[in-house]
Scaffold this active site. Sequence first.
Site, short mmCIF file in Angstrom:
data_model
loop_
_atom_site.label_atom_id
_atom_site.label_comp_id
_atom_site.label_asym_id
_atom_site.label_seq_id
_atom_site.Cartn_x
_atom_site.Cartn_y
_atom_site.Cartn_z
N ALA A 121 0.71 -1.17 -0.05
CA ALA A 121 0.05 0.12 -0.03
C ALA A 121 0.83 1.34 0.00
O ALA A 121 0.59 2.10 -0.72
CB ALA A 121 -1.04 -0.21 1.20
N GLY B 66 1.80 1.64 -3.30
CA GLY B 66 0.68 1.80 -4.15
C GLY B 66 0.32 3.33 -4.17
O GLY B 66 -0.21 4.09 -5.21
N ASP B 67 0.42 3.98 -3.08
CA ASP B 67 -0.04 5.45 -2.69
C ASP B 67 1.02 6.13 -3.54
O ASP B 67 0.60 6.85 -4.35
CB ASP B 67 0.24 5.41 -1.35
N ALA B 68 2.16 5.81 -3.72
CA ALA B 68 2.95 6.59 -4.38
C ALA B 68 2.77 6.39 -5.94
O ALA B 68 2.93 7.37 -6.80
CB ALA B 68 4.69 6.15 -4.25
N GLU C 87 -0.36 8.33 -6.79
CA GLU C 87 -0.39 9.82 -6.82
C GLU C 87 0.62 10.34 -7.98
O GLU C 87 0.15 11.25 -8.52
CB GLU C 87 0.35 10.38 -5.64
#
Length: 143
Positions: free
Chosen positions: A31, A34-36, A39
């Site tokens: 996660a 995945g967040d990076a 974004e």
Amino acid sequence: MTQFDDHPLWQSSLNPADAPAVQSLSPVALAYLGDAVFELYVRCCYLFPPRRIGDFHRRVVAQVRAEQQAQILTTLLPQLTDPEKEWVRRGRNAATSTSRRANPELYQAASGLETLLGYLYLRDARRLDELLALIELPDAAPR
């Protein structure tokens, strides 16, 4: 396909022999990645046409918040394979802390989406592209 096909961002350096290493990563670690990835993808989508940095930032922030990510996951769920749904489930279950303003269920859904995106970034860049292409971002440049 997206406008970012064949861009190094989506070309993971891992080969099939690295599959056990990816499988051993925690959902929280996936996660985080995945967040990076998400974004950066959203930033690229809003990069054109050129805008003032404040407008650019507001548009991106509106898409990467937990509420919006949960809605995106709802849209993508019918398109996911069973193994992909399992990564989402693992990510949801691993979500431990929430922001003070976020509803815990929304935060868990957002974590599930981020986990899936992190996993796909490492294991299946083509599938990552396919799913990202399904996301409708308001006022984004055509993909």
